[in-house]
Design a protein around this motif. Structure first.
Motif, PDB file in Angstrom:
ATOM      1  N   ALA A  73       0.828  -1.207   0.000  1.00  0.00           N
ATOM      2  CA  ALA A  73       0.000   0.000   0.000  1.00  0.00           C
ATOM      3  C   ALA A  73       0.862   1.256   0.000  1.00  0.00           C
ATOM      4  O   ALA A  73       0.577   2.224  -0.726  1.00  0.00           O
ATOM      5  CB  ALA A  73      -0.924  -0.004   1.214  1.00  0.00           C
ATOM      6  N   VAL A  74       1.932   1.256   0.789  1.00  0.00           N
ATOM      7  CA  VAL A  74       2.827   2.413   0.846  1.00  0.00           C
ATOM      8  C   VAL A  74       3.486   2.655  -0.507  1.00  0.00           C
ATOM      9  O   VAL A  74       3.580   3.793  -0.986  1.00  0.00           O
ATOM     10  CB  VAL A  74       3.891   2.220   1.948  1.00  0.00           C
ATOM     11  CG1 VAL A  74       4.976   3.292   1.858  1.00  0.00           C
ATOM     12  CG2 VAL A  74       3.246   2.244   3.323  1.00  0.00           C
ATOM     13  N   LEU A  75       3.960   1.591  -1.128  1.00  0.00           N
ATOM     14  CA  LEU A  75       4.617   1.717  -2.440  1.00  0.00           C
ATOM     15  C   LEU A  75       3.639   2.205  -3.504  1.00  0.00           C
ATOM     16  O   LEU A  75       4.008   2.988  -4.386  1.00  0.00           O
ATOM     17  CB  LEU A  75       5.212   0.366  -2.850  1.00  0.00           C
ATOM     18  CG  LEU A  75       6.453  -0.060  -2.059  1.00  0.00           C
ATOM     19  CD1 LEU A  75       6.738  -1.544  -2.268  1.00  0.00           C
ATOM     20  CD2 LEU A  75       7.656   0.779  -2.491  1.00  0.00           C
ATOM     21  N   LEU A  76       2.391   1.767  -3.412  1.00  0.00           N
ATOM     22  CA  LEU A  76       1.374   2.233  -4.351  1.00  0.00           C
ATOM     23  C   LEU A  76       1.119   3.728  -4.176  1.00  0.00           C
ATOM     24  O   LEU A  76       1.022   4.474  -5.161  1.00  0.00           O
ATOM     25  CB  LEU A  76       0.078   1.453  -4.155  1.00  0.00           C
ATOM     26  CG  LEU A  76      -1.124   1.901  -5.006  1.00  0.00           C
ATOM     27  CD1 LEU A  76      -0.789   1.847  -6.492  1.00  0.00           C
ATOM     28  CD2 LEU A  76      -2.340   1.043  -4.706  1.00  0.00           C
ATOM     29  N   VAL A  77       1.039   4.173  -2.928  1.00  0.00           N
ATOM     30  CA  VAL A  77       0.854   5.604  -2.662  1.00  0.00           C
ATOM     31  C   VAL A  77       2.042   6.401  -3.187  1.00  0.00           C
ATOM     32  O   VAL A  77       1.874   7.485  -3.775  1.00  0.00           O
ATOM     33  CB  VAL A  77       0.657   5.850  -1.148  1.00  0.00           C
ATOM     34  CG1 VAL A  77       0.696   7.342  -0.832  1.00  0.00           C
ATOM     35  CG2 VAL A  77      -0.656   5.250  -0.680  1.00  0.00           C
ATOM     36  N   ILE A  78       3.243   5.879  -3.008  1.00  0.00           N
ATOM     37  CA  ILE A  78       4.449   6.555  -3.528  1.00  0.00           C
ATOM     38  C   ILE A  78       4.363   6.694  -5.041  1.00  0.00           C
ATOM     39  O   ILE A  78       4.681   7.750  -5.608  1.00  0.00           O
ATOM     40  CB  ILE A  78       5.715   5.781  -3.119  1.00  0.00           C
ATOM     41  CG1 ILE A  78       5.950   5.905  -1.610  1.00  0.00           C
ATOM     42  CG2 ILE A  78       6.934   6.286  -3.888  1.00  0.00           C
ATOM     43  CD1 ILE A  78       7.089   5.058  -1.093  1.00  0.00           C
ATOM     44  N   ALA A  79       3.925   5.627  -5.728  1.00  0.00           N
ATOM     45  CA  ALA A  79       3.797   5.671  -7.185  1.00  0.00           C
ATOM     46  C   ALA A  79       2.788   6.742  -7.609  1.00  0.00           C
ATOM     47  O   ALA A  79       3.016   7.477  -8.582  1.00  0.00           O
ATOM     48  CB  ALA A  79       3.375   4.301  -7.716  1.00  0.00           C
ATOM     49  N   LEU A  80       1.684   6.850  -6.879  1.00  0.00           N
ATOM     50  CA  LEU A  80       0.678   7.860  -7.206  1.00  0.00           C
ATOM     51  C   LEU A  80       1.218   9.269  -6.962  1.00  0.00           C
ATOM     52  O   LEU A  80       0.958  10.190  -7.757  1.00  0.00           O
ATOM     53  CB  LEU A  80      -0.581   7.630  -6.373  1.00  0.00           C
ATOM     54  CG  LEU A  80      -1.354   6.333  -6.657  1.00  0.00           C
ATOM     55  CD1 LEU A  80      -2.536   6.192  -5.707  1.00  0.00           C
ATOM     56  CD2 LEU A  80      -1.839   6.293  -8.102  1.00  0.00           C
ATOM     57  N   LEU A  81       1.969   9.447  -5.881  1.00  0.00           N
ATOM     58  CA  LEU A  81       2.562  10.750  -5.602  1.00  0.00           C
ATOM     59  C   LEU A  81       3.581  11.124  -6.675  1.00  0.00           C
ATOM     60  O   LEU A  81       3.678  12.291  -7.081  1.00  0.00           O
ATOM     61  CB  LEU A  81       3.223  10.741  -4.222  1.00  0.00           C
ATOM     62  CG  LEU A  81       2.269  10.683  -3.027  1.00  0.00           C
ATOM     63  CD1 LEU A  81       3.062  10.553  -1.722  1.00  0.00           C
ATOM     64  CD2 LEU A  81       1.380  11.921  -2.990  1.00  0.00           C
ATOM     65  N   ILE A  82       4.346  10.135  -7.131  1.00  0.00           N
ATOM     66  CA  ILE A  82       5.314  10.382  -8.196  1.00  0.00           C
ATOM     67  C   ILE A  82       4.602  10.844  -9.462  1.00  0.00           C
ATOM     68  O   ILE A  82       5.038  11.780 -10.143  1.00  0.00           O
ATOM     69  CB  ILE A  82       6.146   9.116  -8.465  1.00  0.00           C
ATOM     70  CG1 ILE A  82       7.134   8.886  -7.322  1.00  0.00           C
ATOM     71  CG2 ILE A  82       6.903   9.226  -9.800  1.00  0.00           C
ATOM     72  CD1 ILE A  82       7.916   7.595  -7.426  1.00  0.00           C
ATOM     73  N   ALA A  83       3.484  10.202  -9.786  1.00  0.00           N
ATOM     74  CA  ALA A  83       2.704  10.609 -10.963  1.00  0.00           C
ATOM     75  C   ALA A  83       2.231  12.055 -10.818  1.00  0.00           C
ATOM     76  O   ALA A  83       2.246  12.832 -11.785  1.00  0.00           O
ATOM     77  CB  ALA A  83       1.512   9.677 -11.157  1.00  0.00           C
ATOM     78  N   LEU A  84       1.840  12.424  -9.606  1.00  0.00           N
ATOM     79  CA  LEU A  84       1.374  13.790  -9.348  1.00  0.00           C
ATOM     80  C   LEU A  84       2.514  14.800  -9.529  1.00  0.00           C
ATOM     81  O   LEU A  84       2.323  15.873 -10.123  1.00  0.00           O
ATOM     82  CB  LEU A  84       0.809  13.878  -7.929  1.00  0.00           C
ATOM     83  CG  LEU A  84       0.024  15.142  -7.565  1.00  0.00           C
ATOM     84  CD1 LEU A  84      -1.200  15.300  -8.455  1.00  0.00           C
ATOM     85  CD2 LEU A  84      -0.379  15.105  -6.100  1.00  0.00           C
ATOM     86  N   VAL A  85       3.695  14.448  -9.049  1.00  0.00           N
ATOM     87  CA  VAL A  85       4.858  15.335  -9.188  1.00  0.00           C
ATOM     88  C   VAL A  85       5.240  15.484 -10.660  1.00  0.00           C
ATOM     89  O   VAL A  85       5.596  16.577 -11.120  1.00  0.00           O
ATOM     90  CB  VAL A  85       6.046  14.801  -8.367  1.00  0.00           C
ATOM     91  CG1 VAL A  85       7.296  15.634  -8.633  1.00  0.00           C
ATOM     92  CG2 VAL A  85       5.725  14.819  -6.886  1.00  0.00           C
TER      93      VAL A  85
END
Length: 225
Positions: A99-111
């Motif tokens: 779940a944490v890694l998935l959130v990181i991936a989504l944040l990266i997409a946002l950046v």
């Protein structure tokens, strides 16, 4: 060409969110052993030949539809954190890591979306795209580790359900429930859905696109980017 690069980069990064929300998030393939008493019992009450395999595909959008008043309702059954049988959820660490890694991936997409709109940091976009791909792949691996005990049979679904429904009854009812459910239900597949592979492909496409754009720029324009 600069405008096209910004648009393509922004749209690719933005596509991660509807993909995650609408595509299959979790895929579970459940099977009932044809040698079990449960299969025989169900076949007796059904007119047609019982399909021993059931595939459950859930998107985040669909999962939200099953949540009411903080409880999860599915197939006429209602679950909350206090009603989940002990022993059913194992390897929580791998689930949390996924779940944490998935959130990181989504944040990266946002950046990346922000970089596409407001900067010319092509190297940053390449690094972020590679990081997003790695995060997504790692999330898939962690979730597979979380699902492994169910697929290998280390978690006896039938036995846990029998104990949850009948309790510690050691009499005739407990014996019947145990004989019907114990070992009858198997999990053949328990993994992240096709959204995960699709998001991984999006990040690789971003890496390829931004890398190709950067390498084809005039050398003097590459400085500081």
């Amino acid at each position: 060409m600069k405008i096209i690069n910004r648009i393509v980069t922004f749209l690719l990064a933005a596509s991660v969110f509807p993909i995650t929300f609408c595509m299959v998030f979790v895929r579970i393939l459940v099977s009932i052993s044809e040698d079990s008493s449960l299969y025989t019992l169900l076949s007796t009450f059904m007119k047609e030949t019982l399909n021993s395999r059931l595939e459950l595909d859930f998107s985040i959008k669909e999962l939200f539809g099953y949540i009411q008043d903080g409880k999860f309702t599915f197939a006429g059954m209602t679950f909350d954190s206090s009603s989940i049988p002990e022993g059913l959820i194992v390897a929580k660490g791998w689930l949390i890591a996924s779940a944490v890694l998935l959130v990181i991936a989504l944040l990266i997409a946002l950046v990346i979306m922000g970089c596409a709109l407001f900067t010319k940091a092509h190297k940053t976009v390449m690094c972020l795209s590679a990081g997003g791909a790695v995060s997504m792949f790692a999330a898939m691996c962690c979730f597979n580790r979380f699902g492994k005990p169910y697929v290998t049979g280390a978690v006896n679904i039938g036995k846990i359900l029998s104990e949850a429904m009948i309790g510690d009854d050691g009499g005739l009812l407990g014996s019947i429930g145990s004989s019907v459910l114990d070992g009858a239900i198997n999990i053949d597949i328990f993994q992240l859905g096709n959204f995960a592979v699709t998001v991984l492909i999006v990040f690789l496409a971003l890496l390829t696109w931004s890398g190709a754009y950067y390498l084809t720029m005039p050398r003097e324009n590459q400085k500081g980017m």
